[in-house]
Design an enzyme around this catalytic site. Structure first.
Site, short mmCIF file in Angstrom:
data_model
loop_
_atom_site.label_atom_id
_atom_site.label_comp_id
_atom_site.label_asym_id
_atom_site.label_seq_id
_atom_site.Cartn_x
_atom_site.Cartn_y
_atom_site.Cartn_z
N ARG A 264 -110.01 -37.98 -13.80
CA ARG A 264 -109.87 -39.32 -14.40
C ARG A 264 -111.03 -39.63 -15.32
NH1 ARG A 264 -107.41 -42.12 -8.87
NH2 ARG A 264 -105.53 -40.85 -8.86
N LYS B 90 -99.90 -30.36 -5.27
CA LYS B 90 -101.17 -30.83 -5.81
C LYS B 90 -101.75 -31.91 -4.91
CE LYS B 90 -102.79 -33.18 -9.86
NZ LYS B 90 -102.43 -33.96 -10.98
N GLU C 104 -88.85 -34.28 -1.64
CA GLU C 104 -89.15 -34.34 -3.07
C GLU C 104 -88.75 -33.03 -3.77
OE1 GLU C 104 -90.16 -36.57 -5.15
OE2 GLU C 104 -91.11 -38.16 -4.01
N LYS D 183 -102.83 -45.19 -6.31
CA LYS D 183 -101.52 -44.71 -6.76
C LYS D 183 -100.59 -44.46 -5.58
CE LYS D 183 -103.38 -42.85 -11.08
NZ LYS D 183 -103.28 -41.78 -12.11
N SER E 189 -109.43 -31.14 -10.06
CA SER E 189 -110.80 -31.34 -10.53
C SER E 189 -111.82 -31.49 -9.40
CB SER E 189 -110.82 -32.58 -11.44
OG SER E 189 -110.30 -33.71 -10.76
N LYS F 102 -96.98 -34.27 -5.22
CA LYS F 102 -98.28 -34.71 -5.70
C LYS F 102 -98.77 -35.83 -4.80
CE LYS F 102 -100.78 -36.52 -9.64
NZ LYS F 102 -100.76 -36.76 -11.07
N TYR G 169 -109.26 -24.76 -13.37
CA TYR G 169 -110.29 -24.86 -14.41
C TYR G 169 -111.14 -23.59 -14.46
CZ TYR G 169 -108.68 -29.62 -14.14
OH TYR G 169 -107.86 -30.72 -14.14
C1 PBG Z 1 -102.16 -37.82 -14.24
C2 PBG Z 1 -102.69 -36.58 -13.67
C3 PBG Z 1 -103.75 -36.51 -12.75
C4 PBG Z 1 -104.04 -35.15 -12.60
C5 PBG Z 1 -103.15 -34.43 -13.41
N1 PBG Z 1 -102.31 -35.34 -14.05
C6 PBG Z 1 -104.53 -37.58 -12.09
C7 PBG Z 1 -103.89 -38.63 -11.31
O1 PBG Z 1 -102.74 -38.55 -10.88
O2 PBG Z 1 -104.57 -39.64 -11.10
C8 PBG Z 1 -105.15 -34.62 -11.74
C9 PBG Z 1 -105.67 -33.28 -12.09
C10 PBG Z 1 -107.01 -32.97 -11.53
O3 PBG Z 1 -107.61 -33.75 -10.75
O4 PBG Z 1 -107.54 -31.91 -11.87
N2 PBG Z 1 -100.87 -38.10 -14.22
#
Ligand code: PBG
Length: 338
Positions: free
Chosen positions: A218, A262, A247, A231, A288, A208, A327
């Site tokens: 968010r 991701k 990982e 992050k 998203s 990720k 989605y």
């Molecule tokens: C949070 C989480 C995130 C997403 C899934 N779980 C956001 C982040 O890490 O800030 C993102 C999913 C998306 O953008 O569709 N732990």
């Protein structure tokens, strides 16, 4: 090759090969197609809110709504009817329950757990994936506990295992830690096993990346306006690929059943590498921001939105993904099922 090209030389140049033969007609293209897309390739993420018969719009994700638990059950029915195998749930925790310690994450009666058990009893044939991370419960929008500006690792994992356990009890079939703390997969596995949930699977958000493509999510879960900083001390640096392989290796050692990459489309090289180097189901998350790009470009008339949607989803299969969190799941499944 002749110095000057003449049309009658073509057969010689081609040596009998004409690649376009296999593209001439629809039936021929159907016959030789290498990859397929079906509704069984999709995992549909749902955003859950409190209330009854409530749906709220997400400004940056046109076409996606946050749904109260009863409407999530309806959505689950629709998904199951289209052959979508699983849902991924994300709670939008009410503001007054978001604290520095994120205790709501392990409240057995939290929004997530109520959604899991309601869907499990009404639509038992669909798989339920529970996201485990603290950003959906914490006051600061970070995925971990914070002390003096630092994201604490081991202390965060302690909260996460408690969260995973209440989710498994509520009916989660797959626990999906999305936080990127070290050691969380092993800790969750051990906790599930001792708690009698040895059949509950773990889909780890393994590779990720610290990405700007999460912006609309968010907003959807209500963590964006709280988040200060970024992050990058726990999510991966987007310049790296070897780090992602380490990982994956570690998560598999720790007991992950499946791994995830991701974001999705900008990271298809990582999907392909995981697929080639490891013998494990790999999933991709079309996040998203990727969704928003396709929707908004479609709304602006810049691209054919439906065609771009299907093309993007097939790209994940081509890269070697076993499935994709998207989605678009319900809409794409309906198109595929005719
Ligand atoms: C949070 C989480 C995130 C997403 C899934 N779980 C956001 C982040 O890490 O800030 C993102 C999913 C998306 O953008 O569709 N732990």
């Amino acid at each position: 090759m002749a110095a000057r090209w003449a049309r009658h030389d073509m057969a010689e140049f081609l040596g009998g090969h004409r690649q376009r033969r296999l593209r001439r007609t629809g039936w021929m293209r159907d016959l030789v197609r290498e990859n397929t897309l079906t509704s069984a390739d999709f995992i549909w993420p749902l955003f859950v809110i409190e209330g009854h018969n409530e749906r709220t719009q997400i400004r940056t994700m046109p076409g996606v709504e946050r749904l109260s638990v009863d409407l999530c059950v309806e959505a689950a029915r629709q998904a199951a009817a289209e052959g979508i195998p699983a849902l991924a749930l994300f709670p939008n925790t009410p503001d007054h329950l978001r604290t520095e310690d994120a205790e709501e994450a392990f409240n057995p009666d939290n929004l997530m757990c109520r959604a899991l058990s309601a869907i499990k009893s009404a639509v038992p044939e669909i798989g339920l994936i529970a996201d485990v991370a603290l950003d959906e419960y914490s006051a600061n929008g970070q995925d971990g506990l914070v002390a003096d500006g630092e994201i604490l690792n081991d202390e965060t994992v302690e909260v996460m295992v408690k969260s995973a356990l209440v989710q498994a009890r509520a009916g989660a079939d797959i626990i999906a830690p999305s936080d990127m703390m070290d050691g969380r997969v092993a800790a969750i596995r051990a906790t599930l096993d001792t708690g009698g949930f040895e059949q509950t699977a773990i889909m780890s958000y393994t590779a990720k990346y610290a990405s700007s493509f999460y912006g609309p999510f968010r907003e959807a879960v209500g963590s964006g306006s709280r988040l200060k900083g970024d992050k990058r001390t726990y999510q991966l640096d987007f310049a790296n690929t070897d780090e992602a392989m380490r990982e994956v290796e570690q998560d598999l050692d720790e007991g992950a059943d499946m791994v995830m990459v991701k974001p999705g489309l900008p990271y298809l090289d990582i999907v392909r590498r995981v697929r080639d180097e490891f013998n494990v189901p790999v999933f991709a998350y079309q996040v998203s921001g990727e969704y928003a790009m396709i929707r908004l470009a479609g709304a602006a008339g810049a691209i054919d939105e439906k065609a771009a949607m299907m093309e993007s989803l097939m790209a994940f299969k081509r890269a070697g993904a076993k499935g994709v969190l998207t989605y678009f799941a319900l809409e794409a499944a309906r198109i595929l099922n005719g």
